[in-house]
Motif scaffolding. Structure first.
Motif, PDB file in Angstrom:
ATOM      1  N   GLU A  46       0.811  -1.215   0.000  1.00 37.40           N
ATOM      2  CA  GLU A  46       0.000   0.000   0.000  1.00 37.40           C
ATOM      3  C   GLU A  46       0.844   1.264   0.000  1.00 37.40           C
ATOM      4  O   GLU A  46       0.460   2.272  -0.588  1.00 37.40           O
ATOM      5  CB  GLU A  46      -0.940  -0.001   1.197  1.00 37.40           C
ATOM      6  N   SER A  47       1.984   1.243   0.675  1.00 38.10           N
ATOM      7  CA  SER A  47       2.850   2.421   0.721  1.00 38.10           C
ATOM      8  C   SER A  47       3.260   2.849  -0.677  1.00 38.10           C
ATOM      9  O   SER A  47       3.308   4.037  -0.983  1.00 38.10           O
ATOM     10  CB  SER A  47       4.111   2.141   1.547  1.00 38.10           C
ATOM     11  N   ALA A  48       3.558   1.872  -1.523  1.00 37.35           N
ATOM     12  CA  ALA A  48       3.977   2.184  -2.889  1.00 37.35           C
ATOM     13  C   ALA A  48       2.864   2.900  -3.643  1.00 37.35           C
ATOM     14  O   ALA A  48       3.120   3.856  -4.380  1.00 37.35           O
ATOM     15  CB  ALA A  48       4.395   0.909  -3.624  1.00 37.35           C
ATOM     16  N   GLY A  49       1.636   2.459  -3.441  1.00 30.89           N
ATOM     17  CA  GLY A  49       0.506   3.115  -4.095  1.00 30.89           C
ATOM     18  C   GLY A  49       0.340   4.549  -3.641  1.00 30.89           C
ATOM     19  O   GLY A  49       0.122   5.453  -4.447  1.00 30.89           O
ATOM     20  N   ASP A  50       0.470   4.765  -2.339  1.00 26.68           N
ATOM     21  CA  ASP A  50       0.351   6.117  -1.808  1.00 26.68           C
ATOM     22  C   ASP A  50       1.469   7.019  -2.330  1.00 26.68           C
ATOM     23  O   ASP A  50       1.223   8.163  -2.722  1.00 26.68           O
ATOM     24  CB  ASP A  50       0.392   6.091  -0.275  1.00 26.68           C
ATOM     25  N   LEU A  51       2.693   6.494  -2.323  1.00 29.55           N
ATOM     26  CA  LEU A  51       3.829   7.282  -2.791  1.00 29.55           C
ATOM     27  C   LEU A  51       3.723   7.599  -4.281  1.00 29.55           C
ATOM     28  O   LEU A  51       4.019   8.713  -4.715  1.00 29.55           O
ATOM     29  CB  LEU A  51       5.141   6.551  -2.496  1.00 29.55           C
ATOM     30  N   LEU A  52       3.291   6.613  -5.069  1.00 32.96           N
ATOM     31  CA  LEU A  52       3.157   6.838  -6.505  1.00 32.96           C
ATOM     32  C   LEU A  52       2.031   7.827  -6.789  1.00 32.96           C
ATOM     33  O   LEU A  52       2.157   8.690  -7.655  1.00 32.96           O
ATOM     34  CB  LEU A  52       2.940   5.519  -7.242  1.00 32.96           C
ATOM     35  N   ALA A  53       0.932   7.726  -6.036  1.00 30.57           N
ATOM     36  CA  ALA A  53      -0.176   8.660  -6.221  1.00 30.57           C
ATOM     37  C   ALA A  53       0.269  10.089  -5.907  1.00 30.57           C
ATOM     38  O   ALA A  53      -0.054  11.022  -6.654  1.00 30.57           O
ATOM     39  CB  ALA A  53      -1.345   8.268  -5.324  1.00 30.57           C
ATOM     40  N   LYS A  54       1.009  10.258  -4.835  1.00 33.32           N
ATOM     41  CA  LYS A  54       1.502  11.585  -4.465  1.00 33.32           C
ATOM     42  C   LYS A  54       2.405  12.142  -5.562  1.00 33.32           C
ATOM     43  O   LYS A  54       2.252  13.290  -5.986  1.00 33.32           O
ATOM     44  CB  LYS A  54       2.261  11.502  -3.146  1.00 33.32           C
ATOM     45  N   ARG A  55       3.328  11.319  -6.030  1.00 34.81           N
ATOM     46  CA  ARG A  55       4.249  11.746  -7.084  1.00 34.81           C
ATOM     47  C   ARG A  55       3.487  12.135  -8.353  1.00 34.81           C
ATOM     48  O   ARG A  55       3.737  13.167  -8.959  1.00 34.81           O
ATOM     49  CB  ARG A  55       5.242  10.631  -7.394  1.00 34.81           C
ATOM     50  N   ALA A  56       2.541  11.277  -8.751  1.00 38.61           N
ATOM     51  CA  ALA A  56       1.785  11.518  -9.981  1.00 38.61           C
ATOM     52  C   ALA A  56       0.937  12.778  -9.865  1.00 38.61           C
ATOM     53  O   ALA A  56       0.861  13.569 -10.810  1.00 38.61           O
ATOM     54  CB  ALA A  56       0.909  10.308 -10.292  1.00 38.61           C
ATOM     55  N   ALA A  57       0.322  12.986  -8.704  1.00 40.07           N
ATOM     56  CA  ALA A  57      -0.506  14.176  -8.520  1.00 40.07           C
ATOM     57  C   ALA A  57       0.345  15.439  -8.541  1.00 40.07           C
ATOM     58  O   ALA A  57      -0.034  16.438  -9.163  1.00 40.07           O
ATOM     59  CB  ALA A  57      -1.274  14.073  -7.209  1.00 40.07           C
ATOM     60  N   GLU A  58       1.493  15.393  -7.884  1.00 38.85           N
ATOM     61  CA  GLU A  58       2.373  16.563  -7.858  1.00 38.85           C
ATOM     62  C   GLU A  58       2.882  16.930  -9.244  1.00 38.85           C
ATOM     63  O   GLU A  58       3.070  18.101  -9.556  1.00 38.85           O
ATOM     64  CB  GLU A  58       3.562  16.302  -6.934  1.00 38.85           C
ATOM     65  N   GLN A  59       3.078  15.913 -10.083  1.00 38.22           N
ATOM     66  CA  GLN A  59       3.623  16.158 -11.415  1.00 38.22           C
ATOM     67  C   GLN A  59       2.554  16.237 -12.501  1.00 38.22           C
ATOM     68  O   GLN A  59       2.873  16.419 -13.670  1.00 38.22           O
ATOM     69  CB  GLN A  59       4.634  15.068 -11.765  1.00 38.22           C
ATOM     70  N   GLY A  60       1.294  16.077 -12.105  1.00 40.60           N
ATOM     71  CA  GLY A  60       0.217  16.116 -13.091  1.00 40.60           C
ATOM     72  C   GLY A  60       0.284  14.953 -14.063  1.00 40.60           C
ATOM     73  O   GLY A  60      -0.109  15.085 -15.227  1.00 40.60           O
ATOM     74  N   ASP A  61       0.751  13.820 -13.595  1.00 40.44           N
ATOM     75  CA  ASP A  61       0.943  12.627 -14.430  1.00 40.44           C
ATOM     76  C   ASP A  61      -0.364  11.831 -14.505  1.00 40.44           C
ATOM     77  O   ASP A  61      -0.603  10.914 -13.721  1.00 40.44           O
ATOM     78  CB  ASP A  61       2.071  11.777 -13.837  1.00 40.44           C
ATOM     79  N   LEU A  62      -1.218  12.215 -15.453  1.00 39.37           N
ATOM     80  CA  LEU A  62      -2.535  11.583 -15.573  1.00 39.37           C
ATOM     81  C   LEU A  62      -2.448  10.110 -15.955  1.00 39.37           C
ATOM     82  O   LEU A  62      -3.268   9.303 -15.526  1.00 39.37           O
ATOM     83  CB  LEU A  62      -3.388  12.347 -16.580  1.00 39.37           C
ATOM     84  N   GLU A  63      -1.457   9.750 -16.751  1.00 38.67           N
ATOM     85  CA  GLU A  63      -1.300   8.351 -17.147  1.00 38.67           C
ATOM     86  C   GLU A  63      -1.067   7.461 -15.922  1.00 38.67           C
ATOM     87  O   GLU A  63      -1.675   6.391 -15.799  1.00 38.67           O
ATOM     88  CB  GLU A  63      -0.138   8.211 -18.126  1.00 38.67           C
ATOM     89  N   THR A  64      -0.227   7.904 -15.012  1.00 37.89           N
ATOM     90  CA  THR A  64       0.031   7.114 -13.810  1.00 37.89           C
ATOM     91  C   THR A  64      -1.190   7.100 -12.900  1.00 37.89           C
ATOM     92  O   THR A  64      -1.520   6.067 -12.320  1.00 37.89           O
ATOM     93  CB  THR A  64       1.269   7.651 -13.064  1.00 37.89           C
TER      94      THR A  64
END
Length: 83
Positions: A46-64
């Motif tokens: 679950e930590s990986a999902g949270d970290l990836l979501a944070k990264r994607a949201a901060e960078q506007g990475d809609l694909e991720t």
């Protein structure tokens, strides 16, 4: 941390070691290693999902973000709350 150290962490993840998975997730997030975060998500971390979501949201990475929603890591409500 060397590639060999990360290989050891991956082996521990394969054996079900959640502490190793969390540690590897933090390292991958710090390095921007999306592939490793996706690997950990597939392993159920679950930590990986949270970290990836944070990264994607901060960078506007809609694909991720779409990947996270499509793979059940985030619901549409979670996605809106994190953006």
């Amino acid at each position: 941390m060397t590639g060999t150290d990360r290989d050891v962490l991956r082996q521990l993840v394969e054996e079900g070691n959640e502490d190793a998975a969390d540690h590897l997730a933090r390292l991958a997030a710090a390095d921007g290693d999306v592939d490793t975060l996706k690997y950990l998500i597939d392993a159920g971390n679950e930590s990986a999902g949270d970290l990836l979501a944070k990264r994607a949201a901060e960078q506007g990475d809609l694909e991720t973000l779409e990947y996270l929603v499509d793979n059940g890591v985030m619901s549409a409500v979670d996605r809106r709350a994190k953006i």
